[in-house]
Design a protein around this motif. Structure first.
Motif, PDB file in Angstrom:
ATOM      1  N   ARG A  86       0.825  -1.221   0.000  1.00 50.01           N
ATOM      2  CA  ARG A  86       0.000   0.000   0.000  1.00 50.01           C
ATOM      3  C   ARG A  86       0.848   1.255   0.000  1.00 50.01           C
ATOM      4  O   ARG A  86       0.344   2.323  -0.351  1.00 50.01           O
ATOM      5  N   ILE A 116      -2.223  -9.549  -6.332  1.00 47.08           N
ATOM      6  CA  ILE A 116      -3.289  -8.664  -6.814  1.00 47.08           C
ATOM      7  C   ILE A 116      -3.151  -7.285  -6.166  1.00 47.08           C
ATOM      8  O   ILE A 116      -3.218  -6.241  -6.831  1.00 47.08           O
ATOM      9  N   MET A 117      -2.975  -7.300  -4.869  1.00 48.55           N
ATOM     10  CA  MET A 117      -2.908  -6.059  -4.078  1.00 48.55           C
ATOM     11  C   MET A 117      -1.775  -5.157  -4.553  1.00 48.55           C
ATOM     12  O   MET A 117      -1.891  -3.937  -4.538  1.00 48.55           O
ATOM     13  N   TRP A 171     -11.703 -13.621 -16.174  1.00 48.35           N
ATOM     14  CA  TRP A 171     -12.434 -12.617 -15.401  1.00 48.35           C
ATOM     15  C   TRP A 171     -12.882 -11.483 -16.319  1.00 48.35           C
ATOM     16  O   TRP A 171     -12.111 -10.582 -16.615  1.00 48.35           O
ATOM     17  N   HIS A 173     -16.025  -9.644 -15.934  1.00 48.79           N
ATOM     18  CA  HIS A 173     -16.829  -8.651 -15.196  1.00 48.79           C
ATOM     19  C   HIS A 173     -17.530  -7.675 -16.143  1.00 48.79           C
ATOM     20  O   HIS A 173     -17.365  -6.461 -16.046  1.00 48.79           O
ATOM     21  N   ASP A 174     -18.339  -8.244 -17.021  1.00 47.07           N
ATOM     22  CA  ASP A 174     -19.040  -7.452 -18.030  1.00 47.07           C
ATOM     23  C   ASP A 174     -20.423  -7.044 -17.504  1.00 47.07           C
ATOM     24  O   ASP A 174     -21.344  -7.849 -17.462  1.00 47.07           O
ATOM     25  N   GLN A 175     -20.532  -5.791 -17.112  1.00 48.58           N
ATOM     26  CA  GLN A 175     -21.787  -5.338 -16.498  1.00 48.58           C
ATOM     27  C   GLN A 175     -22.966  -5.457 -17.463  1.00 48.58           C
ATOM     28  O   GLN A 175     -24.087  -5.755 -17.050  1.00 48.58           O
ATOM     29  N   PHE A 180     -19.953 -12.477 -15.053  1.00 52.28           N
ATOM     30  CA  PHE A 180     -18.896 -12.080 -14.123  1.00 52.28           C
ATOM     31  C   PHE A 180     -17.573 -12.733 -14.517  1.00 52.28           C
ATOM     32  O   PHE A 180     -16.533 -12.093 -14.563  1.00 52.28           O
ATOM     33  N   PRO A 205      -8.573 -14.143  -9.564  1.00 54.18           N
ATOM     34  CA  PRO A 205      -8.179 -14.002 -10.974  1.00 54.18           C
ATOM     35  C   PRO A 205      -6.687 -13.709 -11.124  1.00 54.18           C
ATOM     36  O   PRO A 205      -5.991 -13.501 -10.136  1.00 54.18           O
TER      37      PRO A 205
ATOM     38  N   TYR B  16     -18.332  -5.511  -3.513  1.00 57.27           N
ATOM     39  CA  TYR B  16     -19.498  -4.979  -4.211  1.00 57.27           C
ATOM     40  C   TYR B  16     -20.656  -4.681  -3.259  1.00 57.27           C
ATOM     41  O   TYR B  16     -21.176  -3.580  -3.226  1.00 57.27           O
ATOM     42  N   TRP B  23     -22.448  -5.893  -8.369  1.00 58.96           N
ATOM     43  CA  TRP B  23     -21.301  -5.607  -9.251  1.00 58.96           C
ATOM     44  C   TRP B  23     -21.732  -5.065 -10.609  1.00 58.96           C
ATOM     45  O   TRP B  23     -20.938  -4.441 -11.312  1.00 58.96           O
ATOM     46  N   ARG B  24     -22.989  -5.252 -10.966  1.00 62.00           N
ATOM     47  CA  ARG B  24     -23.456  -4.828 -12.297  1.00 62.00           C
ATOM     48  C   ARG B  24     -24.015  -3.410 -12.328  1.00 62.00           C
ATOM     49  O   ARG B  24     -24.337  -2.899 -13.405  1.00 62.00           O
ATOM     50  N   MET B  25     -24.206  -2.782 -11.180  1.00 64.44           N
ATOM     51  CA  MET B  25     -24.805  -1.449 -11.197  1.00 64.44           C
ATOM     52  C   MET B  25     -23.848  -0.454 -11.873  1.00 64.44           C
ATOM     53  O   MET B  25     -22.646  -0.485 -11.642  1.00 64.44           O
ATOM     54  N   PRO B  26     -24.401   0.430 -12.709  1.00 66.66           N
ATOM     55  CA  PRO B  26     -23.528   1.279 -13.534  1.00 66.66           C
ATOM     56  C   PRO B  26     -22.579   2.173 -12.728  1.00 66.66           C
ATOM     57  O   PRO B  26     -21.515   2.522 -13.216  1.00 66.66           O
ATOM     58  N   VAL B  28     -21.114   1.312  -9.987  1.00 68.57           N
ATOM     59  CA  VAL B  28     -20.165   0.476  -9.240  1.00 68.57           C
ATOM     60  C   VAL B  28     -19.017   0.074 -10.178  1.00 68.57           C
ATOM     61  O   VAL B  28     -19.260  -0.302 -11.327  1.00 68.57           O
ATOM     62  N   ASP B  29     -17.801   0.163  -9.692  1.00 64.30           N
ATOM     63  CA  ASP B  29     -16.659  -0.275 -10.495  1.00 64.30           C
ATOM     64  C   ASP B  29     -16.613  -1.802 -10.469  1.00 64.30           C
ATOM     65  O   ASP B  29     -16.443  -2.403  -9.395  1.00 64.30           O
ATOM     66  N   PRO B  30     -16.778  -2.453 -11.633  1.00 58.77           N
ATOM     67  CA  PRO B  30     -16.852  -3.923 -11.628  1.00 58.77           C
ATOM     68  C   PRO B  30     -15.528  -4.591 -11.261  1.00 58.77           C
ATOM     69  O   PRO B  30     -15.481  -5.812 -11.114  1.00 58.77           O
ATOM     70  N   ARG B  31     -14.471  -3.833 -11.067  1.00 63.12           N
ATOM     71  CA  ARG B  31     -13.186  -4.424 -10.654  1.00 63.12           C
ATOM     72  C   ARG B  31     -12.981  -4.381  -9.146  1.00 63.12           C
ATOM     73  O   ARG B  31     -11.913  -4.711  -8.648  1.00 63.12           O
ATOM     74  N   TYR B  33     -13.792  -6.257  -6.847  1.00 67.98           N
ATOM     75  CA  TYR B  33     -13.416  -7.543  -6.235  1.00 67.98           C
ATOM     76  C   TYR B  33     -11.914  -7.600  -5.993  1.00 67.98           C
ATOM     77  O   TYR B  33     -11.457  -8.140  -4.985  1.00 67.98           O
ATOM     78  N   ALA B  34     -11.148  -7.039  -6.907  1.00 71.02           N
ATOM     79  CA  ALA B  34      -9.687  -7.084  -6.804  1.00 71.02           C
ATOM     80  C   ALA B  34      -9.097  -5.762  -6.338  1.00 71.02           C
ATOM     81  O   ALA B  34      -7.894  -5.572  -6.375  1.00 71.02           O
ATOM     82  N   PHE B  36      -8.131  -3.225  -3.533  1.00 78.74           N
ATOM     83  CA  PHE B  36      -7.958  -2.947  -2.110  1.00 78.74           C
ATOM     84  C   PHE B  36      -8.254  -1.479  -1.808  1.00 78.74           C
ATOM     85  O   PHE B  36      -8.651  -1.153  -0.688  1.00 78.74           O
ATOM     86  N   ASP B  37      -8.094  -0.613  -2.783  1.00 76.34           N
ATOM     87  CA  ASP B  37      -8.514   0.785  -2.597  1.00 76.34           C
ATOM     88  C   ASP B  37      -9.993   0.843  -2.241  1.00 76.34           C
ATOM     89  O   ASP B  37     -10.398   1.577  -1.338  1.00 76.34           O
TER      90      ASP B  37
END
Lengths: 440, 440
Positions: A86, A116-117, A171, A173-175, A180, A205, B16, B23-26, B28-31, B33-34, B36-37
């Motif tokens: 971080r 990932i982090m 992965w 993640h297509d809204q 997903f 992922p 999410y 995760w699909r809401m416009p 929301v950032d679909p990333r 999940y990965a 940490f921010d």
């Protein structure tokens, strides 16, 4: 002219430095052992020098001479690296994780999460651990070396397979479509051996570098074979150029035997530093740091040189008679260097202050002496680089970064900046995803 | 008047939100999940509301319907909490750690390191884990419940003993005298049981709260006994006040049977929220989030109410005949509430959008409705507080913190600020260091 390619990592241990007296120096905060702020600051200093990685060894669980010295390791290497991830942006993050005392699935998830982090900067120093005191923390006896290495071979393959259990494009993640991930591109690993097994898949992922880089530390025949198969970097120990060259060649041969190109394995040797403006100041700094150990070390120096040395005469150099009688002990590879220092006429105290008895070769002097040492070893084909243990992290990393690094860069030995954003980029480690070898 | 003492924790899962469609809401950032921010930002929002803790459950390793939904858990709960520790200053940090699939020594070191890193804010939700799919990740079958709980009793005592293996005054780090720690105040634990053992000592000094707080999640007789002995907080699930009150009483009795004061165990129940300016807006938000599940859930709602429901007529309320025929299923504690909502005349779609079928009671409406629910349950003696799962973390935590918290504070139910700096301070959990009970 090709790119300069010396690899340099920075050893980060307990928050103080590699010398047992580091925590006592007046300008060091004695609470650094428990300070994650300090550890992040140290890693930031290493990153300022464009070092390839920080390396956090781990016991796990050796306490040592707690009355007088700090334990050698971080409170937890993974949480420390999480804080460092971080607080930094480019430097590689390498920690030891024991294949003997961890479940492969837990190693896989935690190193991959760190990867990932950190956006692809993680490395796993996969070792088998040793020590009955460590095993006792887990309520057991230490397994035999063949058992430990047998488990390590399986565990690394299992971890790599779990890391690759998502296809690299899985992965999405297509809204818009609501997909997903591509379920068909995520498969269990279903691997089981004699020692460990896992079904998987892992639920994580790929990272920016796909998956973490494997390191290994160790010099036994078992270690050679393990590193030859799996390691991109070997964390090594060598006291002479000849020894380092032989070790490096052995690891390269081991990689070739495992069907890899020898350049895919890099041998980096330990180097300890006490950098100051001149030799005298550096020696005085190291005396302040290590004087408490001198009685024990003088007794040991006697054995290294084969002559009686008087603890009451630390201010005196060896006499001409002593120098004439001295013979380097064949049982300690540091002895010849110790005798060379003695022949320069230094006092007993200063001979010890040169670090002639320590875990690695030691530079006590101005930055250029460290640069000269590194250049000589590197150009002799003895090493691909170094992992550096400064005496005191609070100012010893800065001394290395501000003193030694510019000289190496000027000489065309060390990169001016990171080659990319991931640890694989920094090291030139080939892309890898999933298991890199046939299971065997 | 005594201090308000409702306990509130925030559930942080996959980045999410608690609804599969988050995760699909416009917006929301679909990333996430990965990211940490994102997780640090979510915890910061909870801390702005002075919530007692964030709670990160863990599988470990269940993947689920990956084609359409994100896995439910964090990439790694400990690394996520490390990032959160670095990005927050007061809020408690609680994660699930399995006693079945971890070595006690590894649990001890990692949670204690988190406790140091966060300056005394760590909590361990000690659970036994379940699921053959999880066990398969570790290459085994799931042990029987008696075995898992037998190991859990030993593991928790071992971890607590390791946490306390340094005397509270042992770490002196006195630069002048050179005493790093009082060796005589650091002792091995030398504990061994039927399932796990460790010699110790751990190498980590006390934190600002001494050692982490124990949580437990589970409702079986085995869970009651384990929580009664060790837990300061129970992460509970209850759909009605009567059920919650009975569970809370059972946990308090279990604590008393273990020789503790009943007030030493706090029962917090789950609550899911979709907060918006008015009921209609909240229902529309939840429809967008969950509509994909409505065909399945309508089929299930039929069983809950005992009447046929037509999937082609989602826009229609239940007919008077259907309402007259409907009987709440005794097999599902959510059925009576579902029927009450149906009787209010909502369409089938809106009945489902009220969240009548979910893992916890659901508030879909303005903030005051959540506050009313919480006040009623709390003042009925049904709970000591709640753990809240917002529908979408990116804006649902803010909606709770900015909408619900001020109402609870105005009503004197929730503190205006943290009582101190540690998780024990926030929760009023008594000081503890080392093992709190006789080993048995």
């Amino acid at each position: 002219m090709s790119q300069p390619n010396m690899v340099i990592g920075m050893h980060l241990g307990n928050g103080y430095g590699s010398q047992p007296g580091a925590w006592r120096m007046p300008w060091v905060d004695p609470r650094n052992y428990a300070s994650f702020d300090a550890k992040v600051r140290h890693a930031q200093a290493a990153e300022r020098g464009k070092l390839h990685f920080v390396f956090l060894p781990d016991g796990p669980g050796h306490v040592g001479d707690i009355e007088n010295e700090a334990p050698h390791f971080n409170l937890d290497v993974m949480l420390t690296l999480a804080a460092v991830a971080r607080g930094t942006g480019r430097i590689g993050l390498v920690a030891t994780g024991s294949t003997t005392f961890n479940e492969p699935y837990n190693l896989a998830r935690q190193f991959k999460a760190l990867d990932i982090m950190s956006h692809g900067r993680a490395g796993w120093n996969a070792v088998t651990s040793s020590g009955e005191d460590v095993a006792a923390n887990y309520g057991r006896r230490l397994p035999s070396s063949p058992e430990r290495y047998g488990r390590a071979h399986e565990a690394i393959q299992l971890v790599q397979a779990l890391w690759g259990s998502w296809g690299q494009d899985a992965w999405v993640h297509d809204q818009a479509s609501g997909q997903f991930a591509k379920g068909k591109r995520i498969a269990p690993v279903n691997l089981g051996g004699k020692f460990v097994a896992s079904r998987g898949p892992l639920y994580i992922p790929p990272s920016e570098q796909g998956q973490p880089v494997i390191f290994h530390a160790g010099g036994s025949p078992n270690a050679l074979e393990l590193a030859g198969r799996f390691a991109s970097v070997v964390i090594g120990v060598a006291f002479t150029i000849d020894d380092a060259r032989a070790q490096r060649a052995a690891f390269r041969d081991a990689a070739a035997r495992a069907g890899r190109h020898p350049d895919e394995i890099k041998f980096v040797a330990g180097l300890m530093t006490t950098i100051a403006g001149d030799r005298r100041s550096a020696l005085d700094r190291r005396i302040a740091l290590t004087e408490r150990t001198f009685p024990d070390r003088l007794a040991y120096l006697q054995q290294m040189l084969g002559v009686r040395l008087d603890p009451a005469r630390l201010d005196q150099p060896l006499s001409p008679d002593q120098l004439a009688a001295a013979r380097p002990s064949p049982r300690d590879p540091r002895s010849a260097h110790a005798l060379n220092i003695a022949r320069e006429g230094w006092s007993l105290r200063d001979i010890l202050a040169h670090g002639v008895i320590d875990y690695h070769p030691v530079i006590v002097g101005p930055a250029v002496e460290a640069a000269d040492h590194m250049q000589e070893w590197f150009e002799s084909g003895a090493v691909d680089g170094f992992w550096v243990s400064p005496d005191i992290y609070d100012d010893g990393i800065d001394a290395f970064v501000d003193g030694v690094i510019p000289i190496l860069q000027e000489r065309g030995l060390f990169h001016e900046d990171y080659a990319g954003s991931t640890l694989r980029d920094h090291l030139g480690v080939p892309a890898q995803y999933g298991v890199d070898h046939r299971l065997r």
